[in-house]
Scaffold this motif. Structure first.
Motif, short mmCIF file in Angstrom:
data_model
loop_
_atom_site.label_atom_id
_atom_site.label_comp_id
_atom_site.label_asym_id
_atom_site.label_seq_id
_atom_site.Cartn_x
_atom_site.Cartn_y
_atom_site.Cartn_z
N ASP A 193 0.76 -1.16 -0.05
CA ASP A 193 -0.07 0.10 -0.06
C ASP A 193 1.14 1.25 -0.01
OD1 ASP A 193 -2.26 -1.58 0.02
OD2 ASP A 193 -2.63 -1.52 2.18
N ILE A 194 1.83 1.13 0.71
CA ILE A 194 2.98 2.41 0.78
C ILE A 194 3.59 2.55 -0.65
CG2 ILE A 194 5.13 3.24 1.62
CD1 ILE A 194 4.33 1.68 4.47
N CYS A 195 4.27 1.66 -1.34
CA CYS A 195 4.35 1.81 -2.56
C CYS A 195 3.50 2.18 -3.60
CB CYS A 195 5.22 0.23 -3.01
SG CYS A 195 6.59 -0.19 -2.19
N LEU A 196 2.25 1.36 -3.57
CA LEU A 196 1.33 2.07 -4.61
C LEU A 196 1.02 3.45 -4.45
CD1 LEU A 196 -0.84 -1.01 -4.79
CD2 LEU A 196 0.76 -0.15 -6.52
N SER A 197 0.82 4.01 -3.00
CA SER A 197 0.73 5.22 -2.70
C SER A 197 1.55 6.26 -3.17
CB SER A 197 0.12 5.43 -1.30
OG SER A 197 -0.69 4.64 -0.88
N TRP A 198 2.71 6.08 -3.16
CA TRP A 198 3.93 6.81 -3.54
C TRP A 198 3.87 6.69 -5.07
CZ3 TRP A 198 6.07 10.83 -1.35
CH2 TRP A 198 6.48 10.79 0.01
N SER A 199 3.81 5.77 -5.70
CA SER A 199 3.71 5.43 -7.27
C SER A 199 2.65 6.44 -7.73
CB SER A 199 3.73 4.09 -7.53
OG SER A 199 3.69 3.98 -8.95
N SER A 200 1.44 6.30 -7.16
CA SER A 200 0.37 6.96 -7.60
C SER A 200 0.61 8.54 -7.45
CB SER A 200 -0.90 6.65 -6.86
OG SER A 200 -2.07 7.57 -7.29
N LEU A 201 1.13 8.96 -6.45
CA LEU A 201 1.42 10.41 -6.21
C LEU A 201 2.42 10.88 -7.16
CD1 LEU A 201 1.17 12.99 -4.73
CD2 LEU A 201 2.84 12.14 -3.31
N PHE A 202 3.67 10.13 -7.51
CA PHE A 202 4.54 10.28 -8.41
C PHE A 202 4.11 10.46 -9.72
CE2 PHE A 202 7.76 9.15 -5.13
CZ PHE A 202 8.15 10.44 -4.77
N SER A 203 3.07 9.67 -10.00
CA SER A 203 2.48 9.54 -11.53
C SER A 203 1.91 10.92 -11.69
CB SER A 203 1.61 8.13 -11.63
OG SER A 203 0.24 8.63 -10.81
N LEU A 204 1.69 11.71 -10.98
CA LEU A 204 1.16 13.01 -11.28
C LEU A 204 2.12 13.89 -11.65
CD1 LEU A 204 -1.57 12.99 -8.43
CD2 LEU A 204 -1.90 12.32 -10.61
N ALA A 205 3.32 13.70 -11.21
CA ALA A 205 4.33 14.70 -11.68
C ALA A 205 4.61 14.80 -13.11
CB ALA A 205 5.72 14.12 -11.14
N PRO A 206 5.40 15.70 -13.53
CA PRO A 206 5.73 15.90 -14.98
C PRO A 206 6.87 14.91 -15.27
CG PRO A 206 6.81 17.79 -13.45
CD PRO A 206 5.75 17.08 -12.69
N THR A 210 6.82 -2.18 -9.06
CA THR A 210 7.59 -3.39 -9.15
C THR A 210 7.52 -4.07 -7.60
OG1 THR A 210 8.51 -3.15 -10.92
CG2 THR A 210 9.45 -4.86 -9.59
N LEU A 211 8.16 -3.10 -6.71
CA LEU A 211 8.01 -3.50 -5.34
C LEU A 211 6.72 -3.89 -4.61
CD1 LEU A 211 9.74 -4.24 -2.62
CD2 LEU A 211 9.66 -1.61 -2.30
N ALA A 212 5.69 -3.25 -4.98
CA ALA A 212 4.21 -3.29 -4.61
C ALA A 212 3.87 -4.63 -5.17
CB ALA A 212 3.49 -2.11 -5.12
N ALA A 213 4.11 -5.07 -6.29
CA ALA A 213 3.50 -6.42 -6.94
C ALA A 213 4.33 -7.39 -6.21
CB ALA A 213 3.90 -6.44 -8.40
N ILE A 214 5.68 -7.31 -5.74
CA ILE A 214 6.56 -8.20 -5.16
C ILE A 214 5.71 -8.32 -3.59
CG2 ILE A 214 8.72 -8.57 -3.92
CD1 ILE A 214 10.05 -7.43 -6.39
N ALA A 215 5.35 -7.36 -2.86
CA ALA A 215 4.68 -7.27 -1.69
C ALA A 215 3.39 -7.96 -1.56
CB ALA A 215 4.84 -5.95 -1.24
N ASP A 216 2.73 -7.74 -2.72
CA ASP A 216 1.62 -8.32 -2.94
C ASP A 216 1.64 -9.88 -2.90
OD1 ASP A 216 -1.31 -8.32 -3.07
OD2 ASP A 216 -1.15 -8.67 -5.31
N ARG A 217 2.53 -10.25 -3.71
CA ARG A 217 2.88 -11.73 -3.78
C ARG A 217 3.21 -12.12 -2.59
NH1 ARG A 217 6.38 -14.72 -8.46
NH2 ARG A 217 6.06 -16.84 -7.83
N ALA A 218 4.01 -11.56 -1.59
CA ALA A 218 4.59 -12.10 -0.46
C ALA A 218 3.24 -12.24 0.42
CB ALA A 218 5.29 -10.94 0.32
N PHE A 219 2.40 -11.24 0.41
CA PHE A 219 1.17 -11.35 1.25
C PHE A 219 0.25 -12.40 0.82
CE2 PHE A 219 -3.14 -10.09 2.06
CZ PHE A 219 -3.11 -9.97 3.42
N LEU A 220 0.16 -12.53 -0.44
CA LEU A 220 -0.89 -13.58 -1.02
C LEU A 220 -0.32 -15.12 -0.74
CD1 LEU A 220 -2.38 -11.86 -3.85
CD2 LEU A 220 -3.54 -12.08 -1.84
#
Length: 139
Positions: A71-84, A119-129
């Motif tokens: 969740d932390i990685c996805l949140s930061w990635s979402s925020l940075f996706s708004l950047a130029p 990528t780290l968010a996907a790895i973390a999701d896989r670790a959780f699941l």
């Protein structure tokens, strides 16, 4: 390339063959460091559970911390996706040889920030699941 933090997805703590891995630049990690300090983790050198990543050395992120890391990685990635497409972040406060201080200016492309975090968010999701473990190697 500079200092880096490596994250490895392992099937178990005794496994030494990573399933997946991702590398984050130290500058990115330092920028989002405060949020990484919320993650339940285990310090193998002290054999203690704690909260947060070890900046130096190894941290194990088990099931309970993996979902929060995602969740932390996805949140930061979402925020940075708004950047130029190219952006500048404020880094550490540094002093020059004359005693003058300033904040470092860190230059990134948007993809430099969003891709490794996704990528780290996907790895973390896989670790959780799949009840895998993430091993973080600090600088």
């Amino acid at each position: 390339m500079g200092l880096t933090h490596e994250f490895f997805l392992l099937r178990s703590e005794s496994d030494d063959e990573p399933v997946e891995q991702v590398v984050l630049s130290d500058n990115l990690v330092l920028y989002i460091w405060d949020s990484f300090r919320w993650i339940p983790a285990f310090n193998p050198s002290t054999k203690e559970n704690h909260v947060g990543l070890n900046y130096h050395g190894i941290t194990l992120i088990r099931h309970e911390g993996a979902n929060l890391l995602k969740d932390i990685c996805l949140s930061w990635s979402s925020l940075f996706s708004l950047a130029p497409s190219t952006l500048q972040l404020t880094g550490d406060f540094v002093m020059d040889e004359n005693g003058n201080g300033r904040y470092e200016k860190l230059n990134f492309t948007r993809d430099d920030l969003t891709k490794p975090l996704t990528t780290l968010a996907a790895i973390a999701d896989r670790a959780f699941l799949e009840n895998y473990i993430i091993v973080h190697h600090g600088i």
